[in-house]
Design a protein around this motif. Structure first.
Motif, short mmCIF file in Angstrom:
data_model
loop_
_atom_site.label_atom_id
_atom_site.label_comp_id
_atom_site.label_asym_id
_atom_site.label_seq_id
_atom_site.Cartn_x
_atom_site.Cartn_y
_atom_site.Cartn_z
N ILE A 9 0.84 -1.21 0.00
CA ILE A 9 0.00 0.00 0.00
C ILE A 9 0.87 1.25 0.00
CG2 ILE A 9 -1.63 1.34 1.38
CD1 ILE A 9 -2.84 -1.41 2.25
N GLU A 10 1.91 1.25 0.82
CA GLU A 10 2.82 2.41 0.87
C GLU A 10 3.53 2.60 -0.47
OE1 GLU A 10 5.25 1.68 4.32
OE2 GLU A 10 3.68 2.37 5.68
N GLU A 12 2.34 1.74 -3.41
CA GLU A 12 1.33 2.25 -4.35
C GLU A 12 1.06 3.73 -4.09
OE1 GLU A 12 -1.80 2.37 -7.31
OE2 GLU A 12 0.17 1.47 -7.05
N ARG A 13 1.04 4.13 -2.82
CA ARG A 13 0.85 5.54 -2.48
C ARG A 13 1.97 6.38 -3.07
NH1 ARG A 13 0.96 5.39 3.09
NH2 ARG A 13 -1.15 4.56 3.06
N GLU A 14 3.20 5.90 -2.96
CA GLU A 14 4.35 6.61 -3.53
C GLU A 14 4.25 6.67 -5.06
OE1 GLU A 14 6.72 8.56 -2.15
OE2 GLU A 14 5.43 8.23 -0.40
N ARG A 15 3.81 5.59 -5.68
CA ARG A 15 3.63 5.59 -7.13
C ARG A 15 2.60 6.65 -7.54
NH1 ARG A 15 0.36 4.45 -11.03
NH2 ARG A 15 -1.27 3.59 -9.71
N LEU A 16 1.49 6.70 -6.83
CA LEU A 16 0.44 7.68 -7.12
C LEU A 16 0.94 9.10 -6.92
CD1 LEU A 16 -2.59 5.85 -5.49
CD2 LEU A 16 -2.18 6.17 -7.94
N ARG A 17 1.68 9.32 -5.83
CA ARG A 17 2.25 10.66 -5.60
C ARG A 17 3.16 11.05 -6.75
NH1 ARG A 17 4.12 12.29 0.19
NH2 ARG A 17 4.47 14.02 -1.17
N TYR A 20 0.89 11.70 -9.97
CA TYR A 20 -0.17 12.70 -9.99
C TYR A 20 0.10 14.00 -9.25
CZ TYR A 20 -2.93 8.98 -12.04
OH TYR A 20 -3.38 8.00 -12.87
#
Length: 163
Positions: A9-10, A12-17, A20
């Motif tokens: 999850i962390e 994926e959060r970094e990928r999204l940051r 986007y």
């Protein structure tokens, strides 16, 4: 309940940051929050709580154009923003529930001195609350809606710039 892959999850959060979040952001197409509309069981109880306990002035009560006999009423929550409510007399809307796609809580910014005063007013009114990080108070309104009063400046949360 299954095991949560926190590391995944962390990541994926970094990928999204990375994909986007922009250092150079364009201005928003919105000019602000006009109002958030929440359901209530009783108009007067809601007015007594939001205006009487929390000090949010009632600004208007009108008929709800979508449901005969229903009221649509508004409270000033500062900065040109409104908190609105609907009642639905004769319609069983059930108890408040936090559900996927539903409201989790309303976070309303207040000045630090006002935050301390409102905490005292909640105590006087017998409203149970949870204080978090010395800047947030979480409680439920008469219908069970979770409300947060946060004394951090607008655009900040617990020392983190979010705007």
């Amino acid at each position: 309940m299954g095991t949560v892959d926190v590391a995944g999850i962390e990541a994926e959060r970094e990928r999204l940051r990375g994909e986007y979040l922009r250092a150079e952001r364009a201005g928003s197409s919105a000019r602000g929050l006009h109002h958030v509309a929440v359901l209530c069981a009783d108009v007067e109880t809601t007015i007594r709580f939001y205006q009487g306990v929390l000090g949010f002035p009632l600004t208007e009560i009108v008929g709800n154009r979508d449901y005969a006999g229903s009221s649509h009423f508004f409270f000033d929550i500062g900065n040109g923003n409104l908190l609105a409510f609907f009642d639905f007399p004769g319609l069983d809307v059930g108890a408040y529930a936090e559900v996927l796609g539903g409201l989790h809580h309303l976070a309303i910014s207040v000045e630090p001195a006002r935050w301390a005063e409102l905490k005292e007013r909640l105590d006087e009114a017998g409203v149970e609350y949870l204080e978090e990080s010395g800047t947030s108070i979480y409680f439920r309104d008469p219908d069970g809606t979770r409300v947060e009063l946060i004394s951090d400046p607008l655009g900040e949360m617990y020392g983190l710039s979010v705007l």
